[in-house]
Write a protein that holds these residues in place. Sequence first.
Motif, PDB file in Angstrom:
ATOM      1  N   PRO A 425       0.799   3.171   9.939  1.00 12.33           N
ATOM      2  CA  PRO A 425       1.865   2.906   8.974  1.00 12.33           C
ATOM      3  C   PRO A 425       3.237   2.659   9.586  1.00 12.33           C
ATOM      4  O   PRO A 425       4.203   2.496   8.867  1.00 12.33           O
ATOM      5  CB  PRO A 425       1.881   4.196   8.157  1.00 12.33           C
ATOM      6  N   VAL A 426       3.309   2.642  10.947  1.00 11.21           N
ATOM      7  CA  VAL A 426       4.613   2.480  11.593  1.00 11.21           C
ATOM      8  C   VAL A 426       5.226   1.126  11.252  1.00 11.21           C
ATOM      9  O   VAL A 426       6.425   1.015  10.954  1.00 11.21           O
ATOM     10  CB  VAL A 426       4.479   2.639  13.129  1.00 11.21           C
ATOM     11  N   ASN A 427       4.414   0.066  11.275  1.00 11.37           N
ATOM     12  CA  ASN A 427       4.959  -1.254  10.972  1.00 11.37           C
ATOM     13  C   ASN A 427       5.456  -1.341   9.525  1.00 11.37           C
ATOM     14  O   ASN A 427       6.476  -1.974   9.241  1.00 11.37           O
ATOM     15  CB  ASN A 427       3.916  -2.337  11.243  1.00 11.37           C
ATOM     16  N   MET A 428       4.752  -0.666   8.608  1.00 10.43           N
ATOM     17  CA  MET A 428       5.208  -0.675   7.217  1.00 10.43           C
ATOM     18  C   MET A 428       6.521   0.088   7.074  1.00 10.43           C
ATOM     19  O   MET A 428       7.413  -0.321   6.314  1.00 10.43           O
ATOM     20  CB  MET A 428       4.140  -0.081   6.301  1.00 10.43           C
ATOM     21  N   MET A 429       6.676   1.181   7.785  1.00 14.85           N
ATOM     22  CA  MET A 429       7.933   1.941   7.738  1.00 14.85           C
ATOM     23  C   MET A 429       9.081   1.102   8.279  1.00 14.85           C
ATOM     24  O   MET A 429      10.209   1.159   7.763  1.00 14.85           O
ATOM     25  CB  MET A 429       7.807   3.243   8.546  1.00 14.85           C
ATOM     26  N   GLN A 430       8.826   0.310   9.311  1.00 14.71           N
ATOM     27  CA  GLN A 430       9.863  -0.584   9.814  1.00 14.71           C
ATOM     28  C   GLN A 430      10.269  -1.597   8.748  1.00 14.71           C
ATOM     29  O   GLN A 430      11.452  -1.930   8.603  1.00 14.71           O
ATOM     30  CB  GLN A 430       9.365  -1.297  11.075  1.00 14.71           C
ATOM     31  N   GLY A 431       9.283  -2.076   7.989  1.00 11.47           N
ATOM     32  CA  GLY A 431       9.573  -2.998   6.895  1.00 11.47           C
ATOM     33  C   GLY A 431      10.404  -2.345   5.802  1.00 11.47           C
ATOM     34  O   GLY A 431      11.364  -2.946   5.298  1.00 11.47           O
ATOM     35  N   PHE A 432      10.056  -1.103   5.437  1.00  8.85           N
ATOM     36  CA  PHE A 432      10.835  -0.393   4.418  1.00  8.85           C
ATOM     37  C   PHE A 432      12.260  -0.142   4.886  1.00  8.85           C
ATOM     38  O   PHE A 432      13.220  -0.270   4.102  1.00  8.85           O
ATOM     39  CB  PHE A 432      10.159   0.942   4.073  1.00  8.85           C
ATOM     40  N   HIS A 433      12.432   0.220   6.161  1.00 10.52           N
ATOM     41  CA  HIS A 433      13.781   0.451   6.686  1.00 10.52           C
ATOM     42  C   HIS A 433      14.619  -0.820   6.615  1.00 10.52           C
ATOM     43  O   HIS A 433      15.790  -0.774   6.211  1.00 10.52           O
ATOM     44  CB  HIS A 433      13.704   0.955   8.135  1.00 10.52           C
TER      45      HIS A 433
END
Length: 456
Positions: A425-433
Amino acid sequence: MEKNRPGLIVSSLVIANFLGQLMQTMLNTALPRMMLDLGIDEGRAQWLITVYYLTAGITVPVAGFLIGRFTTRGLFFTSASAFAAGTLIAGISPDFILILCGRIIQGLGAGLLMPLFQTTILRVFPKGKIGSAMGLIGLVMGLAPALGPTLSGLVVQEHSWRILFYALLPVVIANLLLAAFSLQNVGERHREKLDYISILFSTTGFAGLLYGVNLAGDQRASRIWAGAAILSGILFIVLFIRRQLKLTAPLLDFKLFKNRSFSLASIIGVLLFIVMVGAELLIPLYVQNVRGLTPRESGLMLLPGALLLGCTSVISGKIYDRYGVRLVLRGGFTLIAGVSLLISLMLSQDSSILILAVLYVFLMVGIGFIMTPVTAYAMASVSPKMIAHASPMTISIRSLASSMGGVLLIAIMTITMNYSSFAFPVNMMQGFHAAFWSLTLVAIAGLGLSFNLKGL
């Protein structure tokens, strides 16, 4: 006409617009389930929300013409019936394309209803009560979209997302019966002809721009096609604006923007709606896709903020009547910018859901304190004869800002995820940020503009 009973006259319009605004965001929490059932990804699923905003936004300019051309009752029954038909089609359709068609028809009806609602309220309420009247509009435009994700979360947890459409139909039909007895014709009618070239330019322009931005966020789409769609959309929008400036009876009167106060209020309204739609879209996606919350839990998390948004929209109208616009806008945007910044800084894979829910409450309170006063200020800044033009213009640009804002934020999030070197989920968290930092910048821009408003 019973001028002493304006509440009764607009009662059916209040209900119809509440339902129309509710359907803007009711699918937000249901999207993950719909993606599974229909076998579609985030990019395609987002169109079930975006196409509603887009269709409503394109319809509003024509509504400004139709309000002057046809009776209040005639327009209401036509638009409410279209909304009911679209709701039924979306509910019973077996695949994505047909559901999308139902959403388009829903958007057509909703696009006619909102300017009719706002114009009728401004005609039946006395000038000294404009802030309170705008509070009623703010209640509909603020509470309903904020309540949508909550209600859908409660429903889709245990039932099919189709219930969201089925449950609306009896209410729409009952409201049509109410309108038959309570709604009255207000305002004067004219005989100008509808300019079909303007409709072609506006529809092609805004649809092309929105489609291009959506393609730009899809890694599988051609960048050439995306760029071509964006450029063609901008070209047709320019042609549309140039034509409106030359027509004696334009669909949208862009001469309104010669009024500095109206222009500033319109820009602030656009920024506000981008923040509101963005938060209502991104937070359910985060808590369901990253944190694993159920749709019901996601909806309940958003409920306090939705309720307080409705309350503050009404209260802020009364504050505007008494104290003016500048103080409440500056305070509201300071709160929104601060909360957006905190969310951007604290959001992680294990952020406290309780703290996020509290921050969402404060965010909705800030939005509620701005929505009504900025609308009332915009309407009060134009002459009475321009109200019929100012209302659809305000709604048009906010509807398009909502649709563009949603698409841009999803595009920012998707592009960031696609180009990340990390896995879920790290890439998704980068997207949310990336998306939430964008919202923070939008809120800061709104705060800066609030210091340029004239008057109290």
